[in-house]
Design a protein around this motif. Sequence first.
Motif: not given
Length: 419
Positions: A244-251, A253-257, A292-296, A346-353
């Motif tokens: 469940v935690l892994l699924a939350v993390l993946a979600g 990343a998609r939200g950050a994308r 970001i999309a690739a990491k998500a 990395d995806a969430a951090q890269s959002l700021f780039l």
Amino acid sequence: MSDKYFSENLALGAEYQQLQRRFAPIFARIEEGALARDQERILPFEQVKWLDDAGFGSLRVPAEFGGAGISLETLGRLLIDLAAADSNVAHLYRSHLGFVESIRAFDPARRSEWYGRVLRGETVGNASTEKGGNVIGTLNTVITKAADGTWRLNGEKFYSTGTVFSDYTRVSVAVEGREGRSFALIPINALGVSVFDDWDGFGQKLTGTGTTVFTDVVVPDNLIFERTVGTLEAITEAAFFQYVLLAVLAGIARGARDAAAALVATRKRTFNTGSGLPFREDPLIQAEIGKIAAKAYAAEATVVATGRELDTALNEALETGDISGAHRGELAIEAGQVIVPDLVLDAAQSLFLTVGASATSTSKGLDRFWRNAQTVATHNPIAFRARSLGDYYINGTIPVGLNAIGDAKSEANQAAKPE
């Protein structure tokens, strides 16, 4: 690959697509207020009720008991969708969904009773972890026999994720006169139960992960359950909670994308050091969004593959009665825990780039993706998971799922009995 492989995976895809169409409008409504709830610290009681009313918490009830009996892979995909809308809501369902998995190990009468309760919309939170003072493998939350012959529960739990939203909470306890750990199902409105929303983490602030105190709570015999180490349920439960935690993390990343793409698509300002093109047309900015999309995508693909592995391991054990292969699910989980957090952070951090200083405005709330991802990622020391995975591939050591937290044993307390 066999026709059976393709037919089974087509069926899984159809199962998810049907449920995705059913829940997508609810997830969209949940997403609409996610930023405001995070900024104003509004617990999502209303949003949880939407999902409860739609039967989200009963999707894994087996078909023979009147449920949908969906696969773990499909559940993981739906959790990713929900976490992309609001990771808090997806996370807080972890406790209840884990309880539903545990019902499989109940005796026939109680199994039928509790599957029925879940189908009627009753939910169960979590009260497992103590903040300190308990040697690992032992608990300070205890059930003792009172003078009037009733069982009484006393103790305090922290990290009670989901309990404040639920009808019951599942409490890990030590029972007077019994070895190891048991658990009790306690109505949260029972006399002597106090639930506090005092979670002070910088992320996942709305999961109800606070303190629950039990003061002389009467516990009927039929609400005390044995917990046996080495059973199929014990092996798969630990893996499921981490899934469940892994699924939350993946979600997340998609939200950050999606947040990064939306931000760039509407931005008009640029820098003299850039190409002079609008950001949405600048190849360098497009490349950052692509990363970001690739990491998500990689995070989501890992979770889906892990769910498929969990399904296979569980189904084979249930069909054959041989639980030795159930550990393959834990191996898949550990591999996911080593790689998915890095991808998502990395995806969430890269959002700021992708924009500039304006992205740090608190009104945008873009930091919530990183804060939430970091909070979820800290649930397990990744180094321990990587070591376990390496030990298996080098030495064939069967991995042990996370099922106990407490003070490390010293020479003074080595005599403490394990769970």
